[in-house]
Motif scaffolding. Structure first.
Motif, mmCIF file in Angstrom:
data_model
loop_
_atom_site.group_PDB
_atom_site.id
_atom_site.type_symbol
_atom_site.label_atom_id
_atom_site.label_comp_id
_atom_site.label_asym_id
_atom_site.label_seq_id
_atom_site.Cartn_x
_atom_site.Cartn_y
_atom_site.Cartn_z
ATOM 1 N N LEU A 190 10.389 18.877 5.752
ATOM 2 C CA LEU A 190 11.021 18.068 6.735
ATOM 3 C C LEU A 190 9.614 17.166 7.334
ATOM 4 N N ILE A 191 8.628 17.667 7.266
ATOM 5 C CA ILE A 191 7.210 16.742 7.815
ATOM 6 C C ILE A 191 7.047 15.573 6.643
ATOM 7 N N LYS A 192 7.061 15.959 5.525
ATOM 8 C CA LYS A 192 7.073 14.822 4.614
ATOM 9 C C LYS A 192 8.028 13.664 4.641
ATOM 10 N N THR A 193 9.313 14.595 4.915
ATOM 11 C CA THR A 193 10.530 13.223 4.894
ATOM 12 C C THR A 193 10.267 12.582 6.208
ATOM 13 N N LYS A 194 9.964 12.992 7.188
ATOM 14 C CA LYS A 194 9.753 12.500 8.703
ATOM 15 C C LYS A 194 8.666 11.296 8.476
ATOM 16 N N LEU A 195 7.531 11.738 7.836
ATOM 17 C CA LEU A 195 6.433 10.944 7.745
ATOM 18 C C LEU A 195 6.566 9.787 6.876
ATOM 19 N N SER A 196 7.495 9.726 5.888
ATOM 20 C CA SER A 196 8.156 9.148 4.796
ATOM 21 C C SER A 196 8.913 7.861 5.463
ATOM 22 N N GLN A 197 9.661 8.299 6.392
ATOM 23 C CA GLN A 197 10.636 7.564 7.318
ATOM 24 C C GLN A 197 9.984 6.611 8.192
ATOM 25 N N ASP A 223 -3.290 5.637 11.905
ATOM 26 C CA ASP A 223 -3.042 5.952 13.379
ATOM 27 C C ASP A 223 -1.648 5.870 13.763
ATOM 28 N N ASP A 224 -1.530 4.546 13.740
ATOM 29 C CA ASP A 224 0.010 4.077 14.065
ATOM 30 C C ASP A 224 1.027 4.758 13.634
ATOM 31 N N ILE A 225 0.787 5.368 12.168
ATOM 32 C CA ILE A 225 1.839 6.057 11.647
ATOM 33 C C ILE A 225 1.905 7.523 12.159
ATOM 34 N N MET A 250 0.875 -1.049 -0.107
ATOM 35 C CA MET A 250 0.016 0.089 0.051
ATOM 36 C C MET A 250 0.881 1.290 -0.087
ATOM 37 N N LYS A 251 0.352 2.327 -0.443
ATOM 38 C CA LYS A 251 1.090 3.315 -0.519
ATOM 39 C C LYS A 251 0.594 4.456 0.559
ATOM 40 N N LEU A 252 1.437 5.404 0.888
ATOM 41 C CA LEU A 252 1.172 6.655 1.681
ATOM 42 C C LEU A 252 1.071 7.823 1.039
ATOM 43 N N ASN A 253 -0.097 8.461 0.978
ATOM 44 C CA ASN A 253 0.014 9.904 0.539
ATOM 45 C C ASN A 253 -0.061 10.972 1.375
ATOM 46 N N ILE A 254 0.855 11.895 1.066
ATOM 47 C CA ILE A 254 0.985 12.902 1.914
ATOM 48 C C ILE A 254 0.501 14.289 1.243
ATOM 49 N N LEU A 255 -0.411 15.102 1.904
ATOM 50 C CA LEU A 255 -1.034 16.115 1.128
ATOM 51 C C LEU A 255 -0.976 17.526 1.972
ATOM 52 N N PHE A 256 -0.522 18.679 1.593
ATOM 53 C CA PHE A 256 -0.656 19.793 2.294
ATOM 54 C C PHE A 256 -1.905 20.490 2.004
#
Length: 125
Positions: A69-76, A91-93, A1-7
């Protein structure tokens, strides 16, 4: 599955200075989790397609760095949970991202075994 990060910029939440908050929304397994980034901008300076703040915003470069930085930390965090193995939720993420440890849920037998082991130690068995 893929994580999608949106601002997203919340134009309906303007403060007295005419600035609005930038929110982050992560989506994983069709579950969404929005949270505040702590950044405020003039909504006219937001490029929603490119997901960054444009000049003439006074702190455009700093805000863009913070969002990166937020996006990078979430991806990590997402990668860490994938490598760790097992199933996890959005929620765990977020808990892992915020530095909270996800609480393990125990079944009836696990609780019984845990307590019986403690009792045995207390009485010296």
């Amino acid at each position: 599955m893929k994580l999608n990060i949106l601002f997203l910029v919340r134009k309906t939440k303007l403060n007295k200075k005419g600035m609005c908050p930038i929110r982050c929304r992560i989506t994983y397994n069709k579950e969404r989790y929005p949270f505040a980034t702590g950044q405020y901008i003039n909504p006219k300076n937001w490029n929603s397609k490119q997901q960054y703040v444009e000049p003439p915003e006074p702190d455009a470069e700093l805000i863009n760095t913070q969002l990166s930085l937020i996006k990078t930390k979430l991806s990590q965090t997402f990668l860490f949970l994938q490598v760790k193995g097992g199933e996890f939720t959005v929620d765990d993420i977020c808990k892992q991202y915020k530095g909270e440890t996800p609480k393990k849920e125990f079944g009836v037998m696990e609780v019984y075994n845990l307590h019986s082991d403690r009792i045995k130690k207390l009485i010296g068995l």
